[in-house]
Design a protein around this motif. Structure first.
Motif, PDB file in Angstrom:
ATOM      1  N   GLU B  50     -48.352 -43.330  11.955  1.00 15.94           N
ATOM      2  CA  GLU B  50     -47.239 -44.019  13.501  1.00 15.94           C
ATOM      3  C   GLU B  50     -47.832 -44.717  13.730  1.00 15.94           C
ATOM      4  OE1 GLU B  50     -43.970 -41.080  12.894  1.00 15.94           O
ATOM      5  OE2 GLU B  50     -44.556 -41.874  14.483  1.00 15.94           O
ATOM      6  N   ASP B  51     -49.477 -44.853  14.160  1.00 14.19           N
ATOM      7  CA  ASP B  51     -49.944 -46.100  14.504  1.00 14.19           C
ATOM      8  C   ASP B  51     -49.545 -47.631  14.167  1.00 14.19           C
ATOM      9  OD1 ASP B  51     -51.160 -45.140  16.828  1.00 14.19           O
ATOM     10  OD2 ASP B  51     -53.026 -45.427  15.849  1.00 14.19           O
ATOM     11  N   VAL B  52     -48.791 -47.451  12.245  1.00 13.89           N
ATOM     12  CA  VAL B  52     -49.651 -48.914  12.161  1.00 13.89           C
ATOM     13  C   VAL B  52     -47.607 -49.547  12.021  1.00 13.89           C
ATOM     14  CG1 VAL B  52     -48.496 -49.974  10.008  1.00 13.89           C
ATOM     15  CG2 VAL B  52     -51.579 -48.765  10.295  1.00 13.89           C
ATOM     16  N   LEU B  53     -46.876 -47.869  12.313  1.00 13.00           N
ATOM     17  CA  LEU B  53     -45.361 -48.969  11.922  1.00 13.00           C
ATOM     18  C   LEU B  53     -44.854 -48.629  13.802  1.00 13.00           C
ATOM     19  CD1 LEU B  53     -43.512 -45.153   9.772  1.00 13.00           C
ATOM     20  CD2 LEU B  53     -44.051 -47.661   9.473  1.00 13.00           C
ATOM     21  N   ASP B  54     -45.037 -48.263  14.334  1.00 11.66           N
ATOM     22  CA  ASP B  54     -45.012 -48.865  16.256  1.00 11.66           C
ATOM     23  C   ASP B  54     -45.539 -50.164  15.941  1.00 11.66           C
ATOM     24  OD1 ASP B  54     -44.481 -46.342  17.018  1.00 11.66           O
ATOM     25  OD2 ASP B  54     -45.999 -45.495  17.668  1.00 11.66           O
ATOM     26  N   ILE B  55     -46.463 -50.224  15.937  1.00  7.10           N
ATOM     27  CA  ILE B  55     -47.279 -52.188  15.976  1.00  7.10           C
ATOM     28  C   ILE B  55     -46.155 -52.357  15.066  1.00  7.10           C
ATOM     29  CG2 ILE B  55     -49.257 -53.017  15.679  1.00  7.10           C
ATOM     30  CD1 ILE B  55     -50.649 -51.175  15.752  1.00  7.10           C
ATOM     31  N   LEU B  56     -45.966 -52.276  14.021  1.00  7.16           N
ATOM     32  CA  LEU B  56     -45.355 -53.188  12.979  1.00  7.16           C
ATOM     33  C   LEU B  56     -43.913 -53.586  13.588  1.00  7.16           C
ATOM     34  CD1 LEU B  56     -45.907 -52.433   9.209  1.00  7.16           C
ATOM     35  CD2 LEU B  56     -46.844 -54.143  10.929  1.00  7.16           C
ATOM     36  N   GLU B  57     -43.566 -52.920  14.395  1.00  4.65           N
ATOM     37  CA  GLU B  57     -41.893 -52.313  15.030  1.00  4.65           C
ATOM     38  C   GLU B  57     -41.817 -53.983  15.825  1.00  4.65           C
ATOM     39  OE1 GLU B  57     -40.235 -49.162  16.133  1.00  4.65           O
ATOM     40  OE2 GLU B  57     -38.667 -49.316  14.617  1.00  4.65           O
ATOM     41  N   THR B  58     -43.041 -54.248  16.504  1.00  5.50           N
ATOM     42  CA  THR B  58     -43.228 -55.081  17.760  1.00  5.50           C
ATOM     43  C   THR B  58     -44.171 -56.440  17.343  1.00  5.50           C
ATOM     44  OG1 THR B  58     -44.386 -54.033  18.863  1.00  5.50           O
ATOM     45  CG2 THR B  58     -42.163 -53.687  19.595  1.00  5.50           C
ATOM     46  N   LEU B  59     -44.593 -56.152  16.180  1.00 11.18           N
ATOM     47  CA  LEU B  59     -46.001 -56.922  16.012  1.00 11.18           C
ATOM     48  C   LEU B  59     -45.002 -58.720  16.126  1.00 11.18           C
ATOM     49  CD1 LEU B  59     -48.602 -57.044  14.902  1.00 11.18           C
ATOM     50  CD2 LEU B  59     -47.508 -58.432  12.421  1.00 11.18           C
ATOM     51  N   LYS B  60     -45.674 -59.956  16.277  1.00 12.68           N
ATOM     52  CA  LYS B  60     -45.494 -61.308  16.609  1.00 12.68           C
ATOM     53  C   LYS B  60     -46.788 -62.388  16.775  1.00 12.68           C
ATOM     54  CE  LYS B  60     -43.193 -60.229  21.212  1.00 12.68           C
ATOM     55  NZ  LYS B  60     -41.878 -61.010  21.539  1.00 12.68           N
ATOM     56  N   PHE B  61     -46.589 -63.491  16.835  1.00  7.44           N
ATOM     57  CA  PHE B  61     -47.264 -63.748  17.146  1.00  7.44           C
ATOM     58  C   PHE B  61     -47.290 -64.487  19.193  1.00  7.44           C
ATOM     59  CE2 PHE B  61     -48.165 -64.265  12.518  1.00  7.44           C
ATOM     60  CZ  PHE B  61     -49.204 -64.507  12.795  1.00  7.44           C
ATOM     61  N   SER B  62     -48.301 -64.330  19.939  1.00  7.32           N
ATOM     62  CA  SER B  62     -48.342 -64.853  21.191  1.00  7.32           C
ATOM     63  C   SER B  62     -48.025 -66.376  20.808  1.00  7.32           C
ATOM     64  CB  SER B  62     -48.869 -64.292  21.860  1.00  7.32           C
ATOM     65  OG  SER B  62     -50.727 -64.967  21.472  1.00  7.32           O
ATOM     66  N   SER B  63     -47.704 -67.046  22.025  1.00 13.77           N
ATOM     67  CA  SER B  63     -47.836 -68.211  22.739  1.00 13.77           C
ATOM     68  C   SER B  63     -49.161 -68.656  22.431  1.00 13.77           C
ATOM     69  CB  SER B  63     -46.741 -69.072  23.619  1.00 13.77           C
ATOM     70  OG  SER B  63     -47.123 -68.619  24.435  1.00 13.77           O
TER      71      SER B  63
END
Lengths: 465, 465
Positions: B50-63
């Motif tokens: 669940e943690d992995v899926l939660d993180i993946l849904e919003t994962l991006k590179f910061s500026s």
């Protein structure tokens, strides 16, 4: 997860609520120390301090923390206190990166007892772990001699603990990390090679190397064990290295990640040299630790760069430093924690620790713990054996604890990871060899000033049944 | 530190840049699996999904990630790609909390190869660690029988990894945690007692207990070993318990944190019972693990609640699960990673795993791995020994991998830690005893479908020199 003041053990808050109701102005001194060097090491490397100070300067409870605690039975007035909570105490500490030893204060917190208690868990959590990993890294650094060391452990690290592991590894002597986030935030050199999957995604290993070298001609390292190291990976790497030469480029290295690393490194070195590629470096990885690297060195394996993962970032096999946080003074009165095991009896009062230096400025092998109020230090006494003492007249000595936080604000300007690593290296150079060896290292002596020993013994008697 | 897409190994980005320049539309299937159960266990508990899926849904590179990578030699077009990076792939996974075994896919990622590569480190980092700790917790749960289990390891955990350790401990069968932040975010029951420092801050142990009981009459547990367990701590606790009774309150428990726990627990129980305090529980802590608790149980130590710290949250002595992530398919073609060690040869193609059930719905002791495209499963073959196979006609079987993420979005509604823990318990009940014992557990069999085995063997031959 952001670290807030709720990053603590529940009992800290339970106790704080009792203090809040009964003695909200109590002043406490707590000692942070550990009881054993990890890995049967003769020393440890203190790490994590800058992180702790940075976190403490801005630590507070979030509004959702307070809501949570409200729902779990904490009282209105105390919740109000938590809403305004800041750490406003003083911290005296060893320098981050210093060589430290068991059973003497590494750091002291002097603060309101509620504040000192609430930050305990966080402080132990960061210092115990980073000191563990910096110590492991320092041992691996020793075994690798002048070899390059790459931390590549993030995938097996303890979740986000891997971020702090990479920092501590750099302090302990690693040259670079694969961990991009840690490299970015802590300004640690980053490095990396390629994965088996890269090669597998091509029909042909040679084609994979060619594409990689074209897109990444600088710092290009080929992983050569996907199919067969000596029959496929290495010949293909040599082919592409020669093609790169024709474009005025140089292959940086080839990486061995399985099999008998000593044997393969020797064969690989010979084949590279025979192809006039003596500048191509050999990188090795696969379950390395200080003992495997020492053995590879003893076998004369011509490995230039060691990639170390799991055993570094998890601090295997010990996996934890046994650091504790003990009350040593309350409202000016000395306090003690007894134990059936005399080694576990804590030392009372606010203290200073002095390191004895020999004529050449090397560490003599003895740290003396004194009361902060002691005005001179003539001799140190064995903590338990009344027949043993050491006259200190003939030594130069340096105080080890300095004020690093005053009223919740950092006293010194921030030190970079590189500065801390350099300092650590310079300190380790002052530690004689016999404390650094892996097998049965010398035991660094810890002694007490006469006044401190008297105070401890008086308190032991008071509480003995 | 917030987790961004830069929470990865540098080589993922290096490889992704090469893919970006040469084959940006490649589709990959990666298998996540591990090679050995930790702790010589006969099974593992899968955790962290669940943690992995939660993180993946919003994962991006910061500026600032992108700026960092720009300064470190990555190219303009690729940085532009990273700025818009999102994980848009599919994930097929075992259910979190399930009982799982080595050398079979626990989870499969099907995605653009750059995306699949960039998330590898994060995925391994979270799943390896939580699976390690959930497995340790499950073993401790077994040893403690129906005793209450409290996680209290945060101070020795690997920095913020302790947050995830507390979650995994709950999945593996712990009743509560001392870790306030984890309890708050994951809705795990929190609990705690008191520290030695609380008692030391008073001139008198009795007074300390009294104050605590007044401010915290519910869930009140006294730590009784600060000065002397049987001569001071326990008599004082009994005195205050009797005072509490006169106020209509009940002392919840007393806690032993040092000494011979079996001996002290028996003495303590007798003294409590003799004082008509049979309702007062005994809490024990101090370097507990599954073996110490088993021994305490065998000695008949009347301990009701076990507090477990370091050995739980660090996964001692193994400290890591050896989970890997291997490319099994690229653009529809099966892929393999060879090894001198036949056990380490990977399995090609997208797959499904089936668990065989006996007549009573218990796990039979065999999981069969098949091609995703296999239409029926008649027998499973030993991965290496051509003389061994198992006819599957007589078994019911259930598919273990289900789609949990589609085009980067979670498919199912979130499962709470409690739901996952309950599911885990129900699955463990279906695992026969001989797989759960600590000494030389039965080995759960893994077999391959005929088609999968053929495909693997064909690829092995193709790449053999």
């Amino acid at each position: 997860m952001n670290i807030t003041a709720a990053y603590t053990d529940l009992y800290q808050l339970t106790m704080a609520q009792v203090y809040f109701g009964t003695k909200p102005d109590g002043r406490a001194v707590f000692d942070y120390y550990f009881r054993h060097n990890p890995f049967n090491s003769g020393y440890s490397i203190f790490a994590g301090l800058e992180d702790v100070l940075d976190i403490l300067e801005t630590l507070k409870f979030s509004s959702s923390d307070v809501t949570y605690l409200e729902q779990h039975g904490f009282e209105k007035d105390f919740l109000h206190y938590l809403r305004d909570f800041r750490f406003r105490g003083n911290i005296f500490s060893s320098k981050e990166g210093d060589v430290v030893f068991p059973n003497r204060p590494i750091l002291q917190v002097e603060a309101n007892i509620m504040e000192a208690q609430i930050i305990e868990t966080l402080l132990l959590n960061i210092l115990n772990f980073q000191t563990l990993i910096a110590t492991k890294a320092s041992r691996i650094r020793r075994s690798a001699q002048d070899g390059m060391l790459l931390d590549m452990g993030l995938r097996r690290a303890h979740a986000t603990g891997g971020y702090y592991a990479s920092r501590a590894a750099a302090i302990g002597g690693f040259d670079s990390t694969s961990n991009v986030k840690a490299a970015e935030d802590y300004n640690i050199p980053s490095s990396g090679t390629m994965a088996h999957s890269f090669i597998q995604s091509y029909d042909d290993e040679l084609e994979a190397f060619r594409d990689f070298s074209k897109m990444r001609p600088k710092k290009c390292v080929f992983l050569i064990d996907t199919y067969n190291t000596l029959k496929s990976g290495l010949p293909n790497a040599i082919t592409v290295a020669k093609e790169m030469e024709r474009n005025g480029q140089q292959l940086l290295g080839v990486r061995l990640d399985s099999g008998d690393l000593a044997y393969l490194a020797k064969k690989t070195r010979k084949m590279l040299d025979d192809a006039n590629l003596s500048y191509v470096k050999i990188v090795a990885s696969n379950q390395l630790d200080e003992f495997v690297i020492k053995s590879l060195k003893e076998q004369g394996a011509p490995i230039d760069i060691f990639g170390v993962g799991t055993n570094l970032v998890t601090g295997k096999p010990d996996a934890a430093l046994d650091g504790v946080y003990k009350l040593s003074e309350y409202n000016g009165d000395p306090r003690i924690k007894l134990s059936e095991n005399i080694l576990k009896v804590s030392l009372p009062s606010k203290k200073q620790v002095y390191r004895m230096l020999d004529k050449n400025g090397m560490f003599y092998g003895a740290d003396a713990i004194a009361l902060f109020s002691d005005d001179k230090l003539e001799q140190m006494e064995h903590p338990f054996d009344a027949t043993k003492s050491l006259n200190l007249d003939r030594f130069d000595h340096e105080p080890l604890l300095e004020k690093v936080m005053e009223h919740g604000k950092k006293v010194n300007k921030p030190r970079s990871v590189t500065e801390i690593a350099d300092y650590s290296k310079s300190r380790l150079e002052k530690l004689p060899e016999e404390y650094k060896r892996f097998q049965n290292p010398h035991i660094y002596k810890i002694g007490l000033s006469h006044q401190l020993k008297q105070e401890r013994d008086k308190l032991v008697l008071k509480h003995t049944f």
